[in-house]
Design a protein around this motif. Structure first.
Motif, PDB file in Angstrom:
ATOM      1  N   ILE A  50       8.778  -8.501   0.890  1.00  0.00           N
ATOM      2  CA  ILE A  50       8.597  -9.837   0.343  1.00  0.00           C
ATOM      3  C   ILE A  50       7.934 -10.674   1.416  1.00  0.00           C
ATOM      4  O   ILE A  50       8.490 -10.863   2.506  1.00  0.00           O
ATOM      5  N   GLN A  51       6.752 -11.176   1.116  1.00  0.00           N
ATOM      6  CA  GLN A  51       5.893 -11.755   2.155  1.00  0.00           C
ATOM      7  C   GLN A  51       5.271 -13.068   1.694  1.00  0.00           C
ATOM      8  O   GLN A  51       4.852 -13.197   0.540  1.00  0.00           O
ATOM      9  N   GLY A  52       5.220 -14.057   2.592  1.00  0.00           N
ATOM     10  CA  GLY A  52       4.477 -15.271   2.317  1.00  0.00           C
ATOM     11  C   GLY A  52       2.984 -15.001   2.383  1.00  0.00           C
ATOM     12  O   GLY A  52       2.524 -14.231   3.240  1.00  0.00           O
ATOM     13  N   THR A  53       2.223 -15.627   1.513  1.00  0.00           N
ATOM     14  CA  THR A  53       0.789 -15.337   1.455  1.00  0.00           C
ATOM     15  C   THR A  53       0.035 -15.790   2.703  1.00  0.00           C
ATOM     16  O   THR A  53      -1.065 -15.303   2.970  1.00  0.00           O
ATOM     17  N   GLY A 101       0.941 -11.070   8.759  1.00  0.00           N
ATOM     18  CA  GLY A 101       0.350 -10.251   7.706  1.00  0.00           C
ATOM     19  C   GLY A 101       0.053 -11.081   6.477  1.00  0.00           C
ATOM     20  O   GLY A 101       0.879 -11.172   5.580  1.00  0.00           O
ATOM     21  N   LYS A 102      -1.121 -11.713   6.457  1.00  0.00           N
ATOM     22  CA  LYS A 102      -1.527 -12.504   5.301  1.00  0.00           C
ATOM     23  C   LYS A 102      -1.920 -11.579   4.147  1.00  0.00           C
ATOM     24  O   LYS A 102      -2.220 -10.400   4.342  1.00  0.00           O
ATOM     25  N   ILE A 128      -0.490   1.130   2.450  1.00  0.00           N
ATOM     26  CA  ILE A 128       0.862   0.606   2.251  1.00  0.00           C
ATOM     27  C   ILE A 128       1.345   0.893   0.828  1.00  0.00           C
ATOM     28  O   ILE A 128       2.217   0.212   0.291  1.00  0.00           O
ATOM     29  N   GLU A 129       0.773   1.933   0.219  1.00  0.00           N
ATOM     30  CA  GLU A 129       1.122   2.261  -1.160  1.00  0.00           C
ATOM     31  C   GLU A 129       2.604   2.579  -1.325  1.00  0.00           C
ATOM     32  O   GLU A 129       3.160   2.425  -2.415  1.00  0.00           O
ATOM     33  N   ARG A 130       3.252   2.984  -0.252  1.00  0.00           N
ATOM     34  CA  ARG A 130       4.664   3.367  -0.350  1.00  0.00           C
ATOM     35  C   ARG A 130       5.555   2.174  -0.672  1.00  0.00           C
ATOM     36  O   ARG A 130       6.637   2.330  -1.226  1.00  0.00           O
ATOM     37  N   ALA A 131       5.121   0.973  -0.348  1.00  0.00           N
ATOM     38  CA  ALA A 131       5.955  -0.217  -0.518  1.00  0.00           C
ATOM     39  C   ALA A 131       5.531  -1.023  -1.737  1.00  0.00           C
ATOM     40  O   ALA A 131       4.336  -1.157  -2.040  1.00  0.00           O
ATOM     41  N   ASP A 132       6.533  -1.571  -2.444  1.00  0.00           N
ATOM     42  CA  ASP A 132       6.266  -2.593  -3.446  1.00  0.00           C
ATOM     43  C   ASP A 132       6.140  -3.929  -2.712  1.00  0.00           C
ATOM     44  O   ASP A 132       6.883  -4.188  -1.763  1.00  0.00           O
ATOM     45  N   LEU A 133       5.224  -4.760  -3.165  1.00  0.00           N
ATOM     46  CA  LEU A 133       4.991  -6.051  -2.520  1.00  0.00           C
ATOM     47  C   LEU A 133       5.271  -7.189  -3.488  1.00  0.00           C
ATOM     48  O   LEU A 133       4.851  -7.148  -4.652  1.00  0.00           O
ATOM     49  N   HIS A 134       5.998  -8.193  -2.984  1.00  0.00           N
ATOM     50  CA  HIS A 134       6.179  -9.426  -3.749  1.00  0.00           C
ATOM     51  C   HIS A 134       5.688 -10.566  -2.876  1.00  0.00           C
ATOM     52  O   HIS A 134       6.186 -10.763  -1.758  1.00  0.00           O
ATOM     53  N   TRP A 135       4.717 -11.324  -3.370  1.00  0.00           N
ATOM     54  CA  TRP A 135       4.109 -12.393  -2.587  1.00  0.00           C
ATOM     55  C   TRP A 135       4.700 -13.740  -2.960  1.00  0.00           C
ATOM     56  O   TRP A 135       4.841 -14.067  -4.130  1.00  0.00           O
TER      57      TRP A 135
END
Length: 216
Positions: A150-153, A158-159, A170-177
């Motif tokens: 879970i990452q800030g845009t 890491g923008k 980074i396909e292994r991880a699901d990302l939530h922005w």
């Protein structure tokens, strides 16, 4: 070695337990960690927070120190996970995660020991600020459990445009922005939002992540 800050929600029969590690510069009871733990509990995720040895020493004498070396951090993390495993009911998920450095250590730990049902990183330090050539994702393909970041845009570690650049593997991880969020999930002043709102959004995303694991 370990400072137990709080075991939240153990008595409420949560569906998941998250061993939640702090970042490099702030302790386990920082305002960010307090708000995040409360928001996760509202999603049915109990949290166990602890402090790495260097932060425990800082709490004792007030002197700032750099983080311990990775093997010592991982040993401490692993010991806490084992302790939690003994206390929690067998039908609940055991997750590891953390803020920034804590999330990175959680993801590395998941490559070294079994019995971990998922990993959540809050503000993952993909690279040091201003040094996008020093990427920290080589171990991602060794994580064999569900993995959420879970990452800030606009996080300088890491923008979004950097992380989603083709070939980043980074396909292994699901990302939530989190739109407009920085490394501490603070939005831009012009946004109709707040840090608490983005932290709560992160907790909701974590709750959905848990639901997906339980659904198989």
């Amino acid at each position: 070695m370990v400072v137990w800050i709080k075991k939240q929600g153990f008595e409420n029969h949560p569906r998941a337990f998250l061993v939640l590690a702090h970042g490099a510069g702030a302790p386990a009871d920082s305002p960010f960690m307090e708000t995040l733990a409360d928001a996760l509990e509202a999603q049915g995720v109990a949290t166990v927070r602890f402090e790495f040895p260097y932060m425990e020493k800082r709490r004792e004498d007030g002197k700032k120190r750099p983080p311990d070396r990775q093997p010592k951090l991982l040993q401490c993390f692993s010991e806490v996970v084992e302790s939690v495993r003994k206390d929690m009911p067998g039908n609940a998920l055991l997750l590891v995660g953390g803020k920034s450095m804590g999330g990175r250590m959680a993801s590395i730990l998941a490559t070294q020991r079994g019995g971990i049902d998922g990993v959540i990183g809050f503000g993952y330090p993909f690279h040091p600020p201003g040094k996008p050539d020093r990427w920290r994702t080589d171990h991602f393909d060794k994580i064999d459990c569900p993995f959420l970041l879970i990452q800030g845009t606009r996080d300088p570690f890491g923008k979004r445009d950097e992380v989603e650049e083709p070939g980043r593997s980074i396909e292994r991880a699901d990302l939530h922005w989190l739109e407009g969020g920085n490394h501490d999930f603070q939005p831009l002043a012009k946004q109709q939002s707040s840090q608490r709102t983005l932290i709560e959004e992160a907790a909701v995303a974590s709750g959905r992540f848990v639901e997906n694991i339980l659904a198989g």
